[in-house]
Enzyme design. Structure first.
Site, PDB file in Angstrom:
ATOM      1  CD1 TRP A 127      90.867  32.010  53.462  1.00  0.00           C
ATOM      2  CD2 TRP A 127      89.676  31.304  51.685  1.00  0.00           C
ATOM      3  NE1 TRP A 127      91.748  31.477  52.538  1.00  0.00           N
ATOM      4  CE2 TRP A 127      91.046  31.047  51.440  1.00  0.00           C
ATOM      5  CE3 TRP A 127      88.741  30.956  50.715  1.00  0.00           C
ATOM      6  CZ2 TRP A 127      91.496  30.442  50.271  1.00  0.00           C
ATOM      7  CZ3 TRP A 127      89.185  30.346  49.545  1.00  0.00           C
ATOM      8  CH2 TRP A 127      90.546  30.095  49.335  1.00  0.00           C
ATOM      9  CG  ASP A 208      84.481  26.904  51.903  1.00  0.00           C
ATOM     10  OD1 ASP A 208      84.918  25.753  51.710  1.00  0.00           O
ATOM     11  OD2 ASP A 208      85.167  27.932  51.688  1.00  0.00           O
ATOM     12  CE  LYS A 243      93.395  24.269  54.307  1.00  0.00           C
ATOM     13  NZ  LYS A 243      94.084  25.482  54.189  1.00  0.00           N
TER      14      LYS A 243
END
Ligand code: LMR
Length: 393
Positions: A127, A208, A243
């Site tokens: 990311w 993560d 999300k």
């Protein structure tokens, strides 16, 4: 005082939001920042979230501080969602954090307090904010091979080989599911092989999980956490509700730390409390209270599962749609990795110059690495999208 400071370029991902907004073309398409969209191009508040918010309006009687670790009911529910009973509960501590990013930042503080020379291995690529966030906090980062940009597969042998060279106590950052940016996750067999190296080399996994439920399902997507939690003495998990609950701007997440024993767990809990106090004092409450309301109510949880599955299915459907549309207009190119990937992202596999032409000539916004967010695809825009991609190939 600020004369010596220079203007910095806009963030590679967030900067696209403003650029897209400024574009006046009616057929523009936003495949940039990782935000879910419906077929109508909207990011609505989930119905179940609206229900939970109404309940909070009706029943919440105070906005007084909740403490550095947040709300215990939220933390317990989120811990169960991630670990499902795996990992010894007496060795686990979970705290509420401002989103996944807040969780990563607190984790970085803890790792640095444990050892200021902590080395964290991160996937290449990872990311776009992992490196500035964790590196900026002071951690030393080291890449491990992950994605083969030519064949669009995971470089599993090289990844394992590299991790075998890591030193005991090194931290390995893993994406639980929906790897950001590639969308490609290890299979269960590959996760087992990765876990073996972690155990053998006495490494510390740091998982993560920003997209639980977006790849295959809530349980499947947490496989590596549950698998490792029964094997390792120490582990960190950063989870985000941005999300899967659509609570992006409310900043909801957790940091869970599995410790070698309950005594260490208590020490770590006190350190986390102190780190939080010295960064943001206490976490924001509203979004976490919403998630807690949902996860501690069977009916609301069942409704959330349905809404989450709808999002997951739509993302999958858009991958197939784009791959099919590209097959028609660019038959000489293989885009099948679009459907092998899961979650919001994957690489289109075009050059930065082609990414820029898509933006300039066609109003299609993609992160420079050619990462696309498939949630921006709709049945209405897919043909224009595929033709534009074909035109720049
Ligand atoms: C993304 O990768 O687009 C999201 O995680 C949003 C962000 O903060 O970068």
């Amino acid at each position: 005082m600020f004369e010596g400071l220079k203007t910095l370029p806009a963030d590679a991902i967030l900067g696209l939001i403003a650029e897209y907004k400024r574009d006046t073309r009616v057929n523009k398409i936003d495949l940039g920042v990782g935000v879910y969209r419906t077929a109508a191009g909207e990011t609505p508040v989930l119905d179940v979230v609206k229900k939970a918010e109404q309940r909070l309006v009706d029943t919440q009687d105070s906005k007084a501080y909740i403490g550095t670790a947040g709300e215990p009911g939220f933390n317990a529910a989120m811990q169960t969602l991630a670990f499902a009973g795996h990992g010894d509960a007496d060795r686990l501590v979970s705290i509420q954090t401002p989103g996944g990013s807040g969780s990563l930042r607190v984790a970085a503080g803890l790792l640095l307090r444990a050892n200021e020379d902590t080395r964290v291995w991160v996937s290449d690529p990872t990311w776009a904010n992992h490196v500035p966030l964790l590196g900026g906090a002071g951690l030393t980062l080291q890449p491990y091979p992950y994605y083969d940009t030519q064949q669009h597969i995971i470089r599993i042998d090289e990844m394992l080989e590299t991790l075998r060279t890591a030193s005991p106590g090194d931290v390995v950052l893993l994406h639980a599911c929906c790897h950001n940016p590639s969308g490609l996750d290890p299979s269960e067999e590959q996760w087992r092989a990765i876990s073996e190296v972690i155990v053998e080399r006495e490494l510390v996994p740091f998982v993560d999980m920003a997209y639980q439920g977006f790849a295959h399902g809530l349980d499947e997507d947490a496989f590596v956490i549950r698998h490792l939690a029964d094997k390792v003495p120490t582990m960190l998990v950063s989870a985000s509700c941005s999300k899967n609950f659509g609570l992006y701007r409310d900043r909801v997440g957790t940091l869970s730390v599995l410790c070698p024993d309950s005594k260490t767990r208590d020490v770590v809990a006190s350190q986390l409390s102190n780190i939080v106090r010295t960064i943001y004092s206490v976490p924001p409450d509203h979004g976490a209270a919403v998630v807690s309301t949902i996860l501690n109510d069977d009916k609301l949880t069942a409704q959330w599962h349905v809404e989450l599955a709808e999002m997951r299915d739509r993302l999958r459907g858009m991958r197939v749609l784009l791959n099919d549309a590209l097959g028609k207009v660019a038959p000489d190119h293989d885009f099948s990795h679009l459907v092998r990937a899961t979650g919001m992202f994957c690489f289109l596999g075009v050059s930065e110059d082609q990414v820029n032409r898509l933006k300039k000539d066609y109003g299609i916004y993609i992160v420079g690495s050619s990462r696309i967010n498939v949630a921006g695809i709709t049945p209405d825009n897919v043909d224009y999208l595929a033709e534009s991609i074909a035109a720049v190939l």
